[in-house]
Design an enzyme around this catalytic site. Structure first.
Site, short mmCIF file in Angstrom:
data_model
loop_
_atom_site.label_atom_id
_atom_site.label_comp_id
_atom_site.label_asym_id
_atom_site.label_seq_id
_atom_site.Cartn_x
_atom_site.Cartn_y
_atom_site.Cartn_z
N TYR A 106 0.84 -1.21 0.00
CA TYR A 106 0.00 0.00 0.00
C TYR A 106 0.88 1.26 0.00
O TYR A 106 0.53 2.29 -0.55
CB TYR A 106 -0.98 -0.03 1.18
CG TYR A 106 -2.18 0.88 0.97
CD1 TYR A 106 -3.05 0.67 -0.09
CD2 TYR A 106 -2.45 1.94 1.84
CE1 TYR A 106 -4.15 1.50 -0.30
CE2 TYR A 106 -3.54 2.76 1.64
CZ TYR A 106 -4.38 2.54 0.58
OH TYR A 106 -5.47 3.37 0.39
N LYS A 142 -3.15 8.53 2.77
CA LYS A 142 -4.39 8.33 3.55
C LYS A 142 -4.22 8.86 4.98
O LYS A 142 -5.18 9.35 5.57
CB LYS A 142 -4.79 6.85 3.58
CG LYS A 142 -5.30 6.30 2.24
CD LYS A 142 -6.56 6.98 1.73
CE LYS A 142 -7.23 6.16 0.63
NZ LYS A 142 -8.30 6.92 -0.04
P1 NAD Z 1 -12.86 3.36 -7.97
O1 NAD Z 1 -11.72 3.11 -8.89
O2 NAD Z 1 -14.19 3.02 -8.42
O3 NAD Z 1 -12.84 4.88 -7.49
C1 NAD Z 1 -11.69 5.68 -7.48
C2 NAD Z 1 -12.07 6.98 -8.14
O4 NAD Z 1 -11.01 7.92 -8.13
C3 NAD Z 1 -12.47 6.80 -9.62
O5 NAD Z 1 -13.77 7.27 -9.81
C4 NAD Z 1 -11.47 7.66 -10.36
O6 NAD Z 1 -12.03 8.26 -11.51
C5 NAD Z 1 -11.16 8.69 -9.29
N1 NAD Z 1 -9.96 9.46 -9.57
C6 NAD Z 1 -8.66 9.04 -9.68
N2 NAD Z 1 -7.87 10.07 -10.01
C7 NAD Z 1 -8.66 11.17 -10.09
C8 NAD Z 1 -8.44 12.54 -10.41
N3 NAD Z 1 -7.21 13.01 -10.73
N4 NAD Z 1 -9.50 13.40 -10.41
C9 NAD Z 1 -10.73 12.95 -10.13
N5 NAD Z 1 -11.01 11.67 -9.84
C10 NAD Z 1 -10.00 10.80 -9.82
O7 NAD Z 1 -12.49 2.57 -6.62
P2 NAD Z 1 -13.12 2.62 -5.16
O8 NAD Z 1 -12.63 1.40 -4.49
O9 NAD Z 1 -14.55 2.91 -5.23
O10 NAD Z 1 -12.32 3.85 -4.48
C11 NAD Z 1 -12.96 4.97 -3.92
C12 NAD Z 1 -12.26 5.40 -2.64
O11 NAD Z 1 -12.38 4.38 -1.67
C13 NAD Z 1 -10.76 5.67 -2.80
O12 NAD Z 1 -10.41 6.80 -2.02
C14 NAD Z 1 -10.14 4.42 -2.19
O13 NAD Z 1 -8.86 4.69 -1.67
C15 NAD Z 1 -11.14 4.15 -1.08
N6 NAD Z 1 -11.08 2.81 -0.52
C16 NAD Z 1 -11.19 1.71 -1.33
C17 NAD Z 1 -11.12 0.43 -0.79
C18 NAD Z 1 -11.18 -0.79 -1.66
O14 NAD Z 1 -10.71 -1.83 -1.23
N7 NAD Z 1 -11.76 -0.71 -2.85
C19 NAD Z 1 -10.97 0.29 0.60
C20 NAD Z 1 -10.88 1.44 1.41
C21 NAD Z 1 -10.94 2.69 0.84
O1 0WE Z 2 -6.97 2.93 -1.84
C1 0WE Z 2 -6.92 1.89 -2.45
C2 0WE Z 2 -6.32 1.84 -3.84
C3 0WE Z 2 -6.23 3.19 -4.48
C4 0WE Z 2 -5.40 3.19 -5.74
C5 0WE Z 2 -5.50 2.22 -6.72
C6 0WE Z 2 -4.72 2.31 -7.87
C7 0WE Z 2 -4.73 1.26 -8.94
C8 0WE Z 2 -4.39 1.87 -10.29
C9 0WE Z 2 -4.52 4.23 -5.91
N1 0WE Z 2 -3.74 4.33 -7.03
C10 0WE Z 2 -3.85 3.41 -8.00
N2 0WE Z 2 -3.08 3.56 -9.11
C11 0WE Z 2 -3.25 2.83 -10.22
O2 0WE Z 2 -2.51 2.99 -11.21
N3 0WE Z 2 -7.41 0.76 -1.85
C12 0WE Z 2 -7.79 0.83 -0.47
C13 0WE Z 2 -7.47 -0.56 -2.51
C14 0WE Z 2 -6.19 -1.26 -2.23
O3 0WE Z 2 -5.07 -0.96 -2.94
C15 0WE Z 2 -4.04 -1.71 -2.41
C16 0WE Z 2 -4.51 -2.48 -1.35
C17 0WE Z 2 -5.90 -2.18 -1.23
C18 0WE Z 2 -6.84 -2.74 -0.22
C19 0WE Z 2 -2.71 -1.74 -2.78
C20 0WE Z 2 -1.85 -2.58 -2.09
C21 0WE Z 2 -2.29 -3.36 -1.04
C22 0WE Z 2 -3.63 -3.32 -0.65
#
Ligand code: NAD
Ligand code: 0WE
Length: 262
Positions: free
Chosen positions: A158, A165
């Site tokens: 991560y 974060k």
């Molecule tokens: P997702 O890919 O659907 O959403 C991520 C969003 O970020 C996308 O809509 C993308 O367009 C947007 N984004 C990236 N760069 C951007 C920019 N420059 N300007 C505007 N938008 C931008 O994935 P998700 O899992 O729904 O992620 C949403 C949030 O939840 C993130 O902050 C992620 O860190 C957080 N989160 C995700 C998880 C997981 O496991 N999926 C767990 C905890 C927290």
């Molecule tokens: O916040 C996240 C991931 C956000 C994210 C995802 C990507 C994939 C594509 C940020 N940057 C990028 N850049 C890219 O090019 N999560 C909470 C999901 C996530 O990501 C991980 C996790 C988990 C959970 C990465 C490593 C280990 C665990």
């Protein structure tokens, strides 16, 4: 009558129907909120348009959060349609992929660090700042962001996102302090791992979910719906006394230790 009846919400971070922001939008709409959406770039516009249509929203605006201009334009456009704003959902995170693997320091660069901080943390404060005028004088406005356990625990892969974060979670507290006098609440949800676009291409994601299913008190992983319910609550009047908090929606994962024996 829903718990968000009469509220107007801006949803930032829908990229697909699996996005956490999309489930939050569905739940908020179901609870009576009127919605506006932003999309990152032209590639995503069509998808966000479709999602907006399903929640009967007619406001869909471009917003790459790395651009001050685009952030400001969102609120200029929104003010033409709405007389105020009650809710902003920030569900955005990004770091260059090369940094989300291997040893944190081996793969770290100044520009990668800056990008992660800019897109994943600064953008929340920037949206709050640009949106505060429209949110002032409303009865119980609220901002919400999405964070992850990697903010407070060192975790494989991560890496720089954990650092971003951590800054985002500090932003929740400082923004809550700054906007509290205007009656605007600011909170975060720390979600457990969910298979979305942001999780795709993350090596071993499936094994993370398997681990979570064994290690959490609830013996399951969480879904977008679990997160959406808490998000709707935190942005509603039912959470009128809650600000500056990070709420864990992770099936209890973060409270555990020695999980290999349980
Ligand atoms: P997702 O890919 O659907 O959403 C991520 C969003 O970020 C996308 O809509 C993308 O367009 C947007 N984004 C990236 N760069 C951007 C920019 N420059 N300007 C505007 N938008 C931008 O994935 P998700 O899992 O729904 O992620 C949403 C949030 O939840 C993130 O902050 C992620 O860190 C957080 N989160 C995700 C998880 C997981 O496991 N999926 C767990 C905890 C927290
Ligand atoms: O916040 C996240 C991931 C956000 C994210 C995802 C990507 C994939 C594509 C940020 N940057 C990028 N850049 C890219 O090019 N999560 C909470 C999901 C996530 O990501 C991980 C996790 C988990 C959970 C990465 C490593 C280990 C665990």
């Amino acid at each position: 009558m829903g718990i968000l009846t009469g509220k107007k919400a801006l949803i930032v971070g829908v990229a697909s129907n699996r996005s956490i922001a999309w489930s939050i939008a569905e739940f908020m709409h179901q609870q009576g909120a009127e919605l506006a959406f932003t999309y990152l770039d032209d590639k995503l516009k069509k998808r966000v348009d479709k999602i907006a249509e399903e929640t009967r929203s007619e406001i869909v605006l471009p917003c790459n959060v790395s651009s001050d201009q685009q952030i400001n334009d969102v609120f200029t456009e929104l003010a033409k349609e709405w007389d105020g704003l009650d809710i902003i959902v920030h569900s955005v995170g990004f770091a260059p992929r090369e940094l989300l693997q291997g040893n944190y320091l081996d793969n770290l660069t100044r520009s990668g660090y800056q990008t992660a901080m800019d897109i994943s943390s600064y953008s929340f404060a920037a949206l709050g700042n640009a949106g505060r005028e429209m949110m002032t004088g409303r009865d119980g406005a609220a901002l919400l962001t999405l964070t992850y356990l990697g903010a407070i625990r060192a975790m494989n892969n991560y890496n720089v996102m954990g650092v971003a974060k951590a800054a985002l979670e500090a932003n929740v507290r400082y923004m809550a302090h700054a906007l509290g006098p205007q009656g605007i609440r600011v909170n975060g949800i720390s979600a457990g791992p969910i298979k979305t676009l942001a999780a795709s291409g993350i090596g071993n994601f499936k094994s993370m979910l398997d681990h979570v299913e064994k290690a959490t008190p609830l013996k399951r992983s969480v879904t977008q719906i679990d997160v959406a319910k808490a998000a709707t609550f935190l942005c509603s009047d039912w959470a009128s006394g809650i600000t500056g908090e990070i709420t864990y929606v992770d099936a209890g994962y973060n409270i555990m230790a020695m999980t290999e024996v349980g």
